[in-house]
Motif scaffolding. Structure first.
Motif, mmCIF file in Angstrom:
data_model
loop_
_atom_site.group_PDB
_atom_site.id
_atom_site.type_symbol
_atom_site.label_atom_id
_atom_site.label_comp_id
_atom_site.label_asym_id
_atom_site.label_seq_id
_atom_site.Cartn_x
_atom_site.Cartn_y
_atom_site.Cartn_z
ATOM 1 N N UNK A 133 0.807 -1.230 0.000
ATOM 2 C CA UNK A 133 0.000 0.000 0.000
ATOM 3 C C UNK A 133 0.832 1.268 0.000
ATOM 4 N N UNK A 134 1.964 1.272 -0.699
ATOM 5 C CA UNK A 134 2.681 2.516 -0.937
ATOM 6 C C UNK A 134 2.099 3.131 -2.204
ATOM 7 N N UNK A 135 1.577 4.331 -2.079
ATOM 8 C CA UNK A 135 0.803 4.945 -3.151
ATOM 9 C C UNK A 135 1.573 5.984 -3.952
ATOM 10 N N UNK A 136 2.734 6.378 -3.486
ATOM 11 C CA UNK A 136 3.551 7.337 -4.242
ATOM 12 C C UNK A 136 4.915 6.701 -4.466
ATOM 13 N N UNK A 137 5.202 6.355 -5.726
ATOM 14 C CA UNK A 137 6.391 5.570 -6.075
ATOM 15 C C UNK A 137 7.106 6.234 -7.237
ATOM 16 N N UNK A 138 8.414 6.361 -7.118
ATOM 17 C CA UNK A 138 9.262 6.802 -8.227
ATOM 18 C C UNK A 138 10.030 5.587 -8.740
ATOM 19 N N UNK A 139 9.855 5.263 -10.008
ATOM 20 C CA UNK A 139 10.701 4.259 -10.647
ATOM 21 C C UNK A 139 11.843 5.027 -11.306
ATOM 22 N N UNK A 140 13.010 4.969 -10.702
ATOM 23 C CA UNK A 140 14.134 5.800 -11.146
ATOM 24 C C UNK A 140 14.860 5.153 -12.311
ATOM 25 N N UNK A 141 14.092 4.832 -13.318
ATOM 26 C CA UNK A 141 14.604 4.252 -14.550
ATOM 27 C C UNK A 141 13.604 4.518 -15.658
ATOM 28 N N UNK A 142 14.070 4.429 -16.890
ATOM 29 C CA UNK A 142 13.180 4.439 -18.039
ATOM 30 C C UNK A 142 12.631 3.022 -18.200
ATOM 31 N N UNK A 143 11.304 2.891 -18.203
ATOM 32 C CA UNK A 143 10.661 1.580 -18.314
ATOM 33 C C UNK A 143 10.496 1.277 -19.801
ATOM 34 N N UNK A 144 11.068 0.154 -20.227
ATOM 35 C CA UNK A 144 11.201 -0.136 -21.655
ATOM 36 C C UNK A 144 10.404 -1.363 -22.098
ATOM 37 N N UNK A 145 10.395 -2.424 -21.296
ATOM 38 C CA UNK A 145 9.818 -3.698 -21.730
ATOM 39 C C UNK A 145 8.310 -3.656 -21.866
ATOM 40 N N UNK A 146 7.776 -4.416 -22.826
ATOM 41 C CA UNK A 146 6.326 -4.439 -23.061
ATOM 42 C C UNK A 146 5.574 -4.882 -21.828
ATOM 43 N N UNK A 147 6.045 -5.955 -21.174
ATOM 44 C CA UNK A 147 5.341 -6.467 -19.998
ATOM 45 C C UNK A 147 5.405 -5.460 -18.845
ATOM 46 N N UNK A 148 6.545 -4.799 -18.694
ATOM 47 C CA UNK A 148 6.674 -3.817 -17.620
ATOM 48 C C UNK A 148 5.749 -2.620 -17.838
ATOM 49 N N UNK A 149 5.703 -2.137 -19.080
ATOM 50 C CA UNK A 149 4.824 -1.011 -19.384
ATOM 51 C C UNK A 149 3.365 -1.407 -19.186
ATOM 52 N N UNK A 150 3.016 -2.615 -19.599
ATOM 53 C CA UNK A 150 1.636 -3.085 -19.396
ATOM 54 C C UNK A 150 1.281 -3.103 -17.920
ATOM 55 N N UNK A 151 2.236 -3.480 -17.064
ATOM 56 C CA UNK A 151 1.970 -3.474 -15.625
ATOM 57 C C UNK A 151 1.675 -2.065 -15.135
ATOM 58 N N UNK A 152 2.451 -1.079 -15.590
ATOM 59 C CA UNK A 152 2.230 0.293 -15.140
ATOM 60 C C UNK A 152 0.803 0.739 -15.427
ATOM 61 N N UNK A 153 0.357 0.521 -16.657
ATOM 62 C CA UNK A 153 -0.982 0.994 -17.021
ATOM 63 C C UNK A 153 -2.073 0.172 -16.346
ATOM 64 N N UNK A 154 -1.831 -1.129 -16.178
ATOM 65 C CA UNK A 154 -2.826 -1.948 -15.474
ATOM 66 C C UNK A 154 -2.974 -1.494 -14.029
ATOM 67 N N UNK A 155 -1.875 -1.177 -13.399
ATOM 68 C CA UNK A 155 -1.929 -0.739 -12.005
ATOM 69 C C UNK A 155 -2.574 0.634 -11.891
ATOM 70 N N UNK A 156 -2.304 1.520 -12.821
ATOM 71 C CA UNK A 156 -2.946 2.830 -12.811
ATOM 72 C C UNK A 156 -4.450 2.715 -13.020
#
Length: 447
Positions: A133-156
């Motif tokens: 339940x941490x709601x404010x997160x910085x991913x200090x990298x450029x997210x490149x992979x298809x599966x990783x990007x899909x996770x970001x949008x699914x979680x949002x």
């Protein structure tokens, strides 16, 4: 930090976040630590994580199997208070880098100490934060992979309370994010920070022109451009760090002049690893952007400090800092790995029960700090002079002395570490001990 009972930007109250966090941490405390796991006495049987601190164990009484990784509770408390005083006195915020410990129990300690967000390096690490339940997160990298990007949008999509930031340093990176969000209509939910780099460094746009082009692309695709970020840790001198920080401010000014930053809310300027975070507040402070600026440090190693790399950086910072700019007191090493003397096969050579599997060695070998012999010492004493670690095997350490040594087989040696990150990732279980080395809690990591 959002005050309890007020709304976060996307809906969940701070009180609701604390409730969700408490449930997740309670479930973790109820999780079973199986016998035979590294650091866990096999004869103890299966125990709930939260019950480990109730067993009456004491490291000095030999209740633990060795090697054992321990966190000194009083030192962590000292370090948390010291860093809180630093950020408050400089008017900045901190989003500690969670990759250091990957321990949600310690993330919670840091947030309760005033952390504005938790920083991570990977989507997997972000998922651990979300599970607690941490709601404010910085991913200090450029997210490149298809599966990783899909996770970001699914979680949002699934989590209206989530405030998620990640980095972009190229047009290609922005395009990959845009492709992943195509048709979802929520690009505005993903907050982006333009990453600025330097020649010979790691990632990051190498010029103001490139950085602004990346910012334009982010805005064109409907992402929320929230600020500018960089990592100065590989620069060797304060002058180069100051020049690098000035380049972040220049990029922010150029983006601000074109109206590229999303609103409402402050423009975020972020830097600050372990070595030069004292340069960040003056280096990024109060640029003329015509709107509020939030300076965010991302130091992660402060919570446990160490006995070489981070300690040396602190000493250098203390030497260069103008009077009155650092808090009173000082951080202390909280992370140690304890081992037994296993063999003394020849004069000057002692073999101890810790090696590359147990302690980081990428930034220096472990440092023998404390010596304890049951029946001789009432509590650990300073290591006799002349001892140092000269090498490591997988499960053995070579403790070398210049001549005769008072150390004996069966003695306990407490080793300080250099660079906490690569020691934490070798332990799924660490013991929290009080100043008498009684085990008062246990921490689980998620590497």
């Amino acid at each position: 930090m959002t005050m309890q009972g007020t709304e976060t930007p996307h809906g969940r109250t701070a009180a609701g976040r604390r409730e969700a966090r408490a449930r997740a941490l309670a479930a973790l405390a109820d999780s079973i630590v199986a016998p035979g796991g590294k650091g866990m006495p096999p004869q103890a049987g299966a125990l709930a994580l939260g019950d480990i601190g109730r067993q009456g164990w004491n490291l000095l009484k030999g209740d633990l199997t060795f090697p054992a990784a321990v966190l000194l509770r009083s030192a962590m408390d000292t370090n948390e208070r010291w860093m809180r005083a630093f950020v408050e006195s400089h008017g900045v915020s901190i989003a500690p880098h969670g990759k250091t410990t990957m321990a949600p129990q310690l993330f919670d300690l840091q947030e309760r100490g005033g952390a504005w967000a938790i920083t991570v390096s990977t989507v997997q690490q972000a998922a651990v934060c979300r599970a607690f339940a941490f709601d404010r997160i910085i991913i200090a990298n450029q997210v490149i992979g298809r599966a990783e990007i899909a996770y970001l949008f699914a979680e949002l999509r699934a989590s209206p309370e989530l405030e998620l930031y990640c980095l972009v340093d190229s047009l290609e990176g922005v395009e990959r994010l845009a492709a992943g969000g195509a048709g979802l209509g929520i690009n505005h939910r993903l907050n982006l920070l333009v990453e600025v780099g330097h020649v010979g460094g790691r990632t990051g746009a190498r010029s103001i022109e490139t950085a602004v082009a990346v910012a334009r692309a982010a805005a064109r695709h409907g992402f929320s451009l929230r600020g500018v970020e960089g990592f100065e840790g590989f620069l060797e001198t304060g002058d180069r760090v100051d020049a690098f920080l000035a380049s972040l401010v220049a990029v922010a000014a150029a983006c601000g002049a074109e109206g590229l930053f999303a609103g409402p809310g402050p423009v975020i300027l972020s830097a600050g690893g372990t070595v030069f975070y004292d340069r960040v507040p003056p280096g990024l402070g109060a640029p003329a952007l015509g709107r509020e600026v939030k300076v965010v440090l991302r130091s992660g190693c402060y919570l446990t400090h160490d006995s070489h790399l981070v300690e040396d950086a602190y000493q250098a910072m203390r030497a260069r800092a103008p009077a009155g700019t650092l808090p009173q007191g000082r951080p202390a090493a909280a992370l140690m790995v304890w081992a037994l003397v296993q063999s003394m096969p020849e004069p000057g050579r002692t073999i101890v029960t810790t090696g590359r599997r147990d302690v980081g060695h990428d930034s220096g070998l472990p440092v023998p700090l404390l010596w304890f012999r049951p029946g001789l010492h009432g509590r650990p004493v300073a290591m006799p002079p002349g001892h140092h670690v000269s090498g490591l095997n997988d499960q053995h350490g070579y403790l070398t002395s210049g001549g005769e040594s008072p150390i004996m087989v069966g003695d306990m040696i407490g080793f300080g570490v250099s660079h906490p990150c690569t020691t934490f990732d070798k332990w799924a279980l660490l013991y929290v001990v009080d100043d008498d080395y009684a085990v008062v809690d246990a921490v689980r990591t998620f590497f």
